[in-house]
Design a protein around this motif. Structure first.
Motif, PDB file in Angstrom:
ATOM      1  N   LEU A  34       0.829  -1.208   0.000  1.00 45.48           N
ATOM      2  CA  LEU A  34       0.000   0.000   0.000  1.00 45.48           C
ATOM      3  C   LEU A  34       0.862   1.255   0.000  1.00 45.48           C
ATOM      4  N   VAL A  35       0.361   2.287  -0.626  1.00 47.61           N
ATOM      5  CA  VAL A  35       1.012   3.599  -0.551  1.00 47.61           C
ATOM      6  C   VAL A  35       0.015   4.559   0.100  1.00 47.61           C
ATOM      7  N   ASN A  36       0.537   5.648   0.645  1.00 50.32           N
ATOM      8  CA  ASN A  36      -0.352   6.639   1.255  1.00 50.32           C
ATOM      9  C   ASN A  36      -0.977   7.500   0.168  1.00 50.32           C
ATOM     10  N   ASN A  37      -2.265   7.746   0.287  1.00 43.94           N
ATOM     11  CA  ASN A  37      -2.975   8.590  -0.680  1.00 43.94           C
ATOM     12  C   ASN A  37      -3.414   9.886  -0.005  1.00 43.94           C
ATOM     13  N   ALA A  38      -3.548  10.944  -0.799  1.00 44.89           N
ATOM     14  CA  ALA A  38      -4.180  12.166  -0.297  1.00 44.89           C
ATOM     15  C   ALA A  38      -5.650  12.056  -0.671  1.00 44.89           C
ATOM     16  N   VAL A  39      -6.509  12.043   0.325  1.00 42.31           N
ATOM     17  CA  VAL A  39      -7.951  11.914   0.088  1.00 42.31           C
ATOM     18  C   VAL A  39      -8.617  13.150   0.686  1.00 42.31           C
ATOM     19  N   PRO A  40      -9.462  13.843  -0.088  1.00 40.31           N
ATOM     20  CA  PRO A  40     -10.056  15.087   0.398  1.00 40.31           C
ATOM     21  C   PRO A  40     -10.660  14.925   1.787  1.00 40.31           C
ATOM     22  N   GLY A  41     -10.310  15.820   2.696  1.00 40.89           N
ATOM     23  CA  GLY A  41     -10.884  15.840   4.040  1.00 40.89           C
ATOM     24  C   GLY A  41     -10.022  15.165   5.088  1.00 40.89           C
ATOM     25  N   PHE A  42      -9.191  14.195   4.682  1.00 35.23           N
ATOM     26  CA  PHE A  42      -8.400  13.455   5.673  1.00 35.23           C
ATOM     27  C   PHE A  42      -7.076  14.177   5.915  1.00 35.23           C
ATOM     28  N   GLU A  43      -6.882  14.611   7.164  1.00 37.58           N
ATOM     29  CA  GLU A  43      -5.661  15.344   7.519  1.00 37.58           C
ATOM     30  C   GLU A  43      -4.926  14.590   8.610  1.00 37.58           C
ATOM     31  N   ASN A  44      -3.600  14.599   8.502  1.00 37.28           N
ATOM     32  CA  ASN A  44      -2.782  13.930   9.504  1.00 37.28           C
ATOM     33  C   ASN A  44      -3.144  12.441   9.604  1.00 37.28           C
ATOM     34  N   CYS A  45      -3.374  11.855   8.455  1.00 36.50           N
ATOM     35  CA  CYS A  45      -3.783  10.452   8.361  1.00 36.50           C
ATOM     36  C   CYS A  45      -2.901   9.753   7.340  1.00 36.50           C
ATOM     37  N   ARG A  46      -2.691   8.440   7.545  1.00 34.97           N
ATOM     38  CA  ARG A  46      -2.114   7.619   6.474  1.00 34.97           C
ATOM     39  C   ARG A  46      -3.269   6.795   5.927  1.00 34.97           C
ATOM     40  N   ILE A  47      -3.721   7.158   4.749  1.00 35.18           N
ATOM     41  CA  ILE A  47      -4.916   6.518   4.192  1.00 35.18           C
ATOM     42  C   ILE A  47      -4.602   5.915   2.829  1.00 35.18           C
TER      43      ILE A  47
END
Ligand code: UGY
Ligand code: MN
Length: 261
Positions: A34-47
């Motif tokens: 898995l790689v970390n994604n930038a997903v709108p709304g999620f801050e300070n998260c590894r998603i």
């Protein structure tokens, strides 16, 4: 992300991965790919985005680590979109526009379409959650509603009467307001499905514990905690748990209560 890292294979020059992607049929995505994604709304998260329409799913699945202070204040879900969160680890405050719920391990919240889910990790430890969203299929005369609970407070049933396989249902199973359900299925080592399932419904499954062998479309694959498995409509599927220490368990979604569109 805290799981056994078979990227060692990469460092050794072996270029190995257990990932298997058969779009519109099935996929296995091991945690260490898995790689970390930038997903709108999620801050300070590894998603990381797991299942999506690009794999052939009618839903989106995500695995998210909320670091201390991690949050989504923009809101997850909204017009036409139903959402679900299952807390795998840690503590997380999950709210809609009306009230807040303090989730602990095993806690979950379902919000029907039109609502927004807000999340915040106010603890000083990481919180890990499995997230799901899907466009709701309305049915005249029926309506879904908010559900909040914790797996630890539910009584599992013996799946299809089998002694060593347990099933937890998180949403009502007898209410046509709901067009899907989320469950946990758990196999004691040696436990298995009773037959190879072949069904209309699709699944996204995140493995919570243990190890096993999974049959997808008549091929067997080793799977373990941290893996994600997508099973499209009609994909043949069955598994058995291996090892001695831990049961094989996964949280998974299944559409329900509707005719095919
Ligand atoms: O509910 C199910 O269809 C479930 N038994 N499927 C699965 O575990 N692959
Ligand atoms: Mn199934």
């Amino acid at each position: 992300m805290g799981y056994k890292n078979n990227k060692t294979g990469y460092r050794d020059g072996l270029l190995e991965s257990r990932a298997v992607i058969k779009k519109n049929n099935y996929a296995i995505i091991p945690h260490d790919g898995l790689v970390n994604n930038a997903v709108p709304g999620f801050e300070n998260c590894r998603i990381s985005i797991l299942g999506s329409q690009h794999l052939g799913a009618s839903f989106n699945d995500y695995i998210c680590e909320f670091l201390p202070g991690g949050q989504n204040k923009l809101g997850f879900g909204g017009e036409g979109i139903e959402v679900f969160i299952y807390l795998i680890k840690g503590k997380l405050t999950v709210s809609d526009r009306q009230e807040s719920h303090e989730l602990t391990e095993g806690g979950y919240v379902f919000l029907p379409e039109g609502e927004l889910m807000f999340m915040e990790n106010t603890s000083d430890e990481m919180a890990e959650a499995f997230l799901y969203q899907r466009r709701y299929e309305p049915l005249e005369g029926h309506e879904a509603y908010k559900v909040v609970g914790n797996k630890n407070n539910l009584e599992p049933i013996h799946y299809e009467g089998m002694e060593d396989v347990l099933l937890w249902d998180f949403l009502p199973t007898d209410d046509f307001g709901f067009d899907m359900n989320i469950h946990v299925l758990q196999f004691q080592p040696g436990g298995s499905h009773g037959y190879i399932e072949t069904h209309y419904q699709e699944h996204g499954a995140y493995l919570l514990s243990g190890q096993g062998m999974y049959n997808l479309d008549n091929e067997w694959f080793p799977v373990e905690k941290g893996d994600y498995i997508f099973m499209a409509r009609y994909t043949q599927q069955a598994c058995y748990a291996v090892g001695r220490d831990e049961p094989l368990a996964y949280v998974y979604s299944k559409d329900a209560n509707r005719n095919p569109q």
